[in-house]
Design a protein around this motif. Structure first.
Motif, short mmCIF file in Angstrom:
data_model
loop_
_atom_site.label_atom_id
_atom_site.label_comp_id
_atom_site.label_asym_id
_atom_site.label_seq_id
_atom_site.Cartn_x
_atom_site.Cartn_y
_atom_site.Cartn_z
N UNK A 44 0.85 -1.18 0.00
CA UNK A 44 0.00 0.00 0.00
C UNK A 44 0.89 1.23 0.00
N UNK A 45 0.32 2.36 -0.41
CA UNK A 45 1.04 3.63 -0.41
C UNK A 45 0.18 4.67 0.25
N UNK A 46 0.79 5.53 1.04
CA UNK A 46 0.08 6.66 1.61
C UNK A 46 0.14 7.78 0.58
N UNK A 47 -1.02 8.26 0.15
CA UNK A 47 -1.09 9.28 -0.88
C UNK A 47 -1.89 10.46 -0.35
N UNK A 48 -1.31 11.64 -0.41
CA UNK A 48 -2.02 12.84 0.00
C UNK A 48 -2.40 13.64 -1.23
N UNK A 60 5.96 7.49 -13.18
CA UNK A 60 6.49 7.39 -11.81
C UNK A 60 6.21 6.03 -11.18
N UNK A 61 5.20 5.32 -11.66
CA UNK A 61 4.87 4.01 -11.11
C UNK A 61 6.01 3.00 -11.24
N UNK A 62 6.95 3.27 -12.12
CA UNK A 62 8.10 2.36 -12.27
C UNK A 62 8.89 2.25 -10.97
N UNK A 63 8.83 3.29 -10.14
CA UNK A 63 9.55 3.25 -8.85
C UNK A 63 8.94 2.25 -7.88
N UNK A 120 -0.55 13.33 -28.33
CA UNK A 120 -0.53 13.38 -29.78
C UNK A 120 0.25 12.23 -30.41
N UNK A 121 1.27 11.76 -29.72
CA UNK A 121 2.10 10.68 -30.24
C UNK A 121 1.42 9.32 -30.07
N UNK A 122 0.86 9.08 -28.90
CA UNK A 122 0.26 7.78 -28.62
C UNK A 122 -1.25 7.76 -28.86
N UNK A 123 -1.85 8.93 -28.87
CA UNK A 123 -3.28 9.02 -29.12
C UNK A 123 -4.14 8.59 -27.94
N UNK A 124 -3.58 8.63 -26.73
CA UNK A 124 -4.36 8.22 -25.58
C UNK A 124 -4.10 9.12 -24.38
N UNK A 125 -4.82 8.87 -23.31
CA UNK A 125 -4.65 9.55 -22.05
C UNK A 125 -4.41 8.48 -21.00
N UNK A 126 -3.31 8.57 -20.27
CA UNK A 126 -3.02 7.61 -19.20
C UNK A 126 -3.26 8.30 -17.86
N UNK A 127 -4.12 7.71 -17.05
CA UNK A 127 -4.46 8.26 -15.74
C UNK A 127 -3.63 7.56 -14.67
N UNK A 128 -3.05 8.34 -13.76
CA UNK A 128 -2.21 7.81 -12.69
C UNK A 128 -3.05 7.00 -11.71
N UNK A 129 -2.57 5.80 -11.37
CA UNK A 129 -3.23 4.97 -10.37
C UNK A 129 -2.35 4.73 -9.15
N UNK A 130 -1.10 5.22 -9.19
CA UNK A 130 -0.19 4.98 -8.07
C UNK A 130 -0.12 6.18 -7.13
N UNK A 141 4.16 1.86 2.14
CA UNK A 141 5.22 2.80 1.79
C UNK A 141 4.70 4.23 1.77
N UNK A 142 5.59 5.16 2.05
CA UNK A 142 5.31 6.57 1.86
C UNK A 142 6.47 7.12 1.01
N UNK A 143 6.11 7.92 0.03
CA UNK A 143 7.10 8.55 -0.85
C UNK A 143 7.12 10.03 -0.51
N UNK A 144 8.28 10.53 -0.07
CA UNK A 144 8.43 11.94 0.28
C UNK A 144 9.72 12.46 -0.31
N UNK A 145 9.65 13.60 -0.98
CA UNK A 145 10.82 14.25 -1.56
C UNK A 145 11.61 13.29 -2.44
N UNK A 146 10.90 12.46 -3.20
CA UNK A 146 11.55 11.53 -4.12
C UNK A 146 12.11 10.28 -3.48
N UNK A 147 11.94 10.11 -2.18
CA UNK A 147 12.47 8.92 -1.50
C UNK A 147 11.34 8.05 -1.00
N UNK A 148 11.58 6.75 -1.03
CA UNK A 148 10.60 5.78 -0.53
C UNK A 148 11.02 5.28 0.84
#
Length: 76
Positions: free
Chosen positions: A2-6, A44-47, A22-32, A57-64
């Motif tokens: 799980x992730x804490x998301x504010x 960013x989900x790759x992290x 325009x390149x891919x022709x779609x819209x990707x919505x963030x789920x993470x 997990x909590x992600x703050x200032x780029x750190x997990x």
């Protein structure tokens, strides 16, 4: 896992034609919840790929960081 998301938004994001990639022709919505261009996905989900299933997990200032426990308080 799980992730804490504010989130700070107080209303919905309405999509318009300029939101389509325009390149891919779609819209990707963030789920993470980690995208810098939220609500749109920026990859960013790759992290999160090596997160452990039973860890929060909590992600703050780029750190997990792993969280031992979550405490909530009622504002009554």
């Amino acid at each position: 896992m799980t992730r804490l998301v504010e989130l700070e938004a107080t209303g919905p994001r309405k999509l318009d034609p300029s939101d389509i990639d325009g390149e891919k022709g779609d819209v990707a919505i963030c789920q993470c919840g980690l995208s810098e261009s939220f609500p749109f996905c920026d990859g960013s989900h790759r992290r999160t790929e090596d997160e452990e299933p039973e860890t929060t997990y909590v992600y703050e200032d780029g750190e997990r960081n792993a969280v031992d426990r979550v405490v909530t308080v009622d504002d009554e």
